[in-house]
Design a protein around this motif. Structure first.
Motif, PDB file in Angstrom:
ATOM      1  N   LEU A 144       0.844  -1.200   0.000  1.00 57.96           N
ATOM      2  CA  LEU A 144       0.000   0.000   0.000  1.00 57.96           C
ATOM      3  C   LEU A 144       0.878   1.247   0.000  1.00 57.96           C
ATOM      4  O   LEU A 144       2.038   1.193   0.433  1.00 57.96           O
ATOM      5  N   HIS A 145       0.291   2.353  -0.441  1.00 53.70           N
ATOM      6  CA  HIS A 145       0.952   3.647  -0.315  1.00 53.70           C
ATOM      7  C   HIS A 145       0.366   4.248   0.967  1.00 53.70           C
ATOM      8  O   HIS A 145      -0.789   4.690   0.961  1.00 53.70           O
ATOM      9  N   ALA A 146       1.123   4.200   2.054  1.00 52.77           N
ATOM     10  CA  ALA A 146       0.523   4.569   3.342  1.00 52.77           C
ATOM     11  C   ALA A 146       1.579   5.083   4.307  1.00 52.77           C
ATOM     12  O   ALA A 146       2.780   4.919   4.092  1.00 52.77           O
ATOM     13  N   ASP A 147       1.092   5.702   5.382  1.00 51.10           N
ATOM     14  CA  ASP A 147       1.956   6.089   6.491  1.00 51.10           C
ATOM     15  C   ASP A 147       1.946   4.910   7.477  1.00 51.10           C
ATOM     16  O   ASP A 147       0.915   4.634   8.107  1.00 51.10           O
ATOM     17  N   PRO A 148       3.073   4.178   7.592  1.00 45.37           N
ATOM     18  CA  PRO A 148       3.051   2.950   8.395  1.00 45.37           C
ATOM     19  C   PRO A 148       2.671   3.191   9.856  1.00 45.37           C
ATOM     20  O   PRO A 148       1.973   2.378  10.464  1.00 45.37           O
ATOM     21  N   VAL A 149       3.109   4.333  10.405  1.00 42.00           N
ATOM     22  CA  VAL A 149       2.817   4.611  11.820  1.00 42.00           C
ATOM     23  C   VAL A 149       1.310   4.840  12.000  1.00 42.00           C
ATOM     24  O   VAL A 149       0.671   4.281  12.903  1.00 42.00           O
ATOM     25  N   ARG A 150       0.727   5.624  11.098  1.00 38.67           N
ATOM     26  CA  ARG A 150      -0.704   5.941  11.198  1.00 38.67           C
ATOM     27  C   ARG A 150      -1.570   4.721  10.908  1.00 38.67           C
ATOM     28  O   ARG A 150      -2.623   4.535  11.528  1.00 38.67           O
ATOM     29  N   LEU A 151      -1.119   3.893   9.967  1.00 41.88           N
ATOM     30  CA  LEU A 151      -1.905   2.699   9.645  1.00 41.88           C
ATOM     31  C   LEU A 151      -1.866   1.706  10.816  1.00 41.88           C
ATOM     32  O   LEU A 151      -2.873   1.085  11.158  1.00 41.88           O
ATOM     33  N   THR A 152      -0.700   1.627  11.457  1.00 38.74           N
ATOM     34  CA  THR A 152      -0.596   0.781  12.651  1.00 38.74           C
ATOM     35  C   THR A 152      -1.566   1.300  13.714  1.00 38.74           C
ATOM     36  O   THR A 152      -2.262   0.526  14.377  1.00 38.74           O
ATOM     37  N   GLN A 153      -1.620   2.623  13.845  1.00 33.74           N
ATOM     38  CA  GLN A 153      -2.524   3.246  14.825  1.00 33.74           C
ATOM     39  C   GLN A 153      -3.983   2.882  14.517  1.00 33.74           C
ATOM     40  O   GLN A 153      -4.757   2.558  15.422  1.00 33.74           O
ATOM     41  N   VAL A 154      -4.353   2.923  13.233  1.00 38.87           N
ATOM     42  CA  VAL A 154      -5.731   2.579  12.832  1.00 38.87           C
ATOM     43  C   VAL A 154      -6.062   1.160  13.288  1.00 38.87           C
ATOM     44  O   VAL A 154      -7.063   0.925  13.974  1.00 38.87           O
ATOM     45  N   PHE A 155      -5.194   0.207  12.921  1.00 38.24           N
ATOM     46  CA  PHE A 155      -5.511  -1.191  13.245  1.00 38.24           C
ATOM     47  C   PHE A 155      -5.430  -1.443  14.751  1.00 38.24           C
ATOM     48  O   PHE A 155      -6.227  -2.205  15.298  1.00 38.24           O
ATOM     49  N   SER A 156      -4.475  -0.808  15.418  1.00 39.18           N
ATOM     50  CA  SER A 156      -4.377  -1.099  16.851  1.00 39.18           C
ATOM     51  C   SER A 156      -5.514  -0.421  17.622  1.00 39.18           C
ATOM     52  O   SER A 156      -5.980  -0.956  18.624  1.00 39.18           O
ATOM     53  N   ASN A 157      -6.017   0.712  17.122  1.00 40.27           N
ATOM     54  CA  ASN A 157      -7.226   1.304  17.730  1.00 40.27           C
ATOM     55  C   ASN A 157      -8.394   0.339  17.613  1.00 40.27           C
ATOM     56  O   ASN A 157      -9.153   0.132  18.574  1.00 40.27           O
ATOM     57  N   LEU A 158      -8.537  -0.259  16.430  1.00 42.21           N
ATOM     58  CA  LEU A 158      -9.646  -1.207  16.237  1.00 42.21           C
ATOM     59  C   LEU A 158      -9.447  -2.454  17.093  1.00 42.21           C
ATOM     60  O   LEU A 158     -10.407  -2.975  17.681  1.00 42.21           O
ATOM     61  N   LEU A 159      -8.186  -2.909  17.190  1.00 41.54           N
ATOM     62  CA  LEU A 159      -7.913  -4.090  18.029  1.00 41.54           C
ATOM     63  C   LEU A 159      -8.154  -3.769  19.508  1.00 41.54           C
ATOM     64  O   LEU A 159      -8.724  -4.593  20.240  1.00 41.54           O
ATOM     65  N   ASN A 160      -7.735  -2.580  19.940  1.00 38.80           N
ATOM     66  CA  ASN A 160      -7.961  -2.192  21.345  1.00 38.80           C
ATOM     67  C   ASN A 160      -9.456  -2.166  21.656  1.00 38.80           C
ATOM     68  O   ASN A 160      -9.891  -2.650  22.704  1.00 38.80           O
TER      69      ASN A 160
END
Ligand code: ADP
Length: 272
Positions: A144-160
């Motif tokens: 993907l063309h993405a910001d890895p830190v922000r994308l990690t934040q998205v998924f970890s917010n959903l996981l949390n």
């Protein structure tokens, strides 16, 4: 006759304006009430970790010379501190995002690595609640063309959230697959579910479904709003699904696959 018509139009216009003003006032009052509630929640959430932190400082004094007790105290302190840092970081992000000041650092990102990173970030919360986190990466690498830190934040917010809104000893799954030119990432839980009429409003700022588990796990009602805005900044969408109370929830993020990383169209594949 023309005069009567003009008067009639003026009256309906005035009625429409009055109605609009009334609607706007109701919206403003509602926003004002939500802001008041938010301030109360914020104070509560910032106060929350302070009591265990100060208790642990006392416990550490008593536990001198007992490595096991010291380790437990340190772990509790680390967890509470991490929670406060997350809270304040989320608040700073809201401030940035609402002023269009949040900048993404885009790169070529491999999706599975971000999924594993997010699972790692959410692991302490999952462990505290005795949940199992299952990662199911896509069958073939997706870029993907993405910001890895922000994308990690998205998924970890959903996981949390999946962890927070599931009774202990549950299972939380993050999986990904390709759907044409998009990647679909799904976070699934076995938790308390979301009522059908709240599936869209959970993404609004300060919105919290009123169920018993909410308050025990805390939160400000800004996580999903951040998720949505961050996903949109990546050109994607996010939606929630749930079969209802007690049946678990599922959040699906759709993101465009990096151009140039897509396989050739079917007719070109067999070509020499
Ligand atoms: P919070 O800080 O309250 O968790 P969020 O914006 O992350 O705020 O979520 C908004 C609300 O949506 C939550 O308060 C909760 O009621 C509901 N919610 C979010 N994720 C889930 C989930 N996985 N299962 C059930 N309810 C959820």
């Amino acid at each position: 006759l023309a005069g009567i018509n003009i008067v009639a139009v003026e009256i309906t216009d005035r009625k429409r304006d009055e109605l609009r003003i009334y609607e706007l006032m109701t919206e403003l009052k509602d926003a004002d009430r939500r802001k008041d509630e938010f301030l109360a929640t914020l104070a509560h959430e910032l106060r929350g970790p302070l009591a265990p932190l100060s208790n642990m400082i006392g416990a550490m004094k008593l536990a001198e010379g007992d490595p096991e007790l010291l380790r437990q105290a340190r772990e509790t302190m680390e967890r509470q501190l991490a929670q406060m840092v997350r809270l304040v970081d989320d608040l700073l992000d809201v401030a940035r995002i609402t002023r269009d000041k949040l900048e993404l650092r885009m790169a070529r990102v491999e999706l599975a690595s971000v999924m594993y990173q997010a699972a790692e970030t959410s692991r302490p919360l999952a462990q505290a609640l005795r949940h199992e986190i299952v990662v199911r990466p896509p069958s073939e690498p997706i870029y993907l063309h993405a910001d890895p830190v922000r994308l990690t934040q998205v998924f970890s917010n959903l996981l949390n959230n999946a962890c927070k809104y599931t009774e202990p000893d549950g299972r939380v799954t993050i999986s990904a697959e390709r759907d044409g030119n998009d990647a679909l990432v799904t976070v699934h839980d076995t938790g308390i579910g979301i009522p059908a009429d709240k599936l869209e409003s959970v993404f609004e700022m300060f919105s919290q479904v009123d169920h018993a588990l909410d308050r025990s796990q805390g939160g400000l009602g800004i996580g999903l709003m951040l998720v949505k805005r961050l996903v949109e900044l990546h050109g994607g969408t996010v939606r929630a699904a749930s079969e209802g109370a007690g049946k678990g929830s599922e959040f699906t993020v759709r993101l465009p696959i990096l151009v140039g990383e897509l396989p050739p169209p079917p007719e070109a594949r067999g070509a020499p």
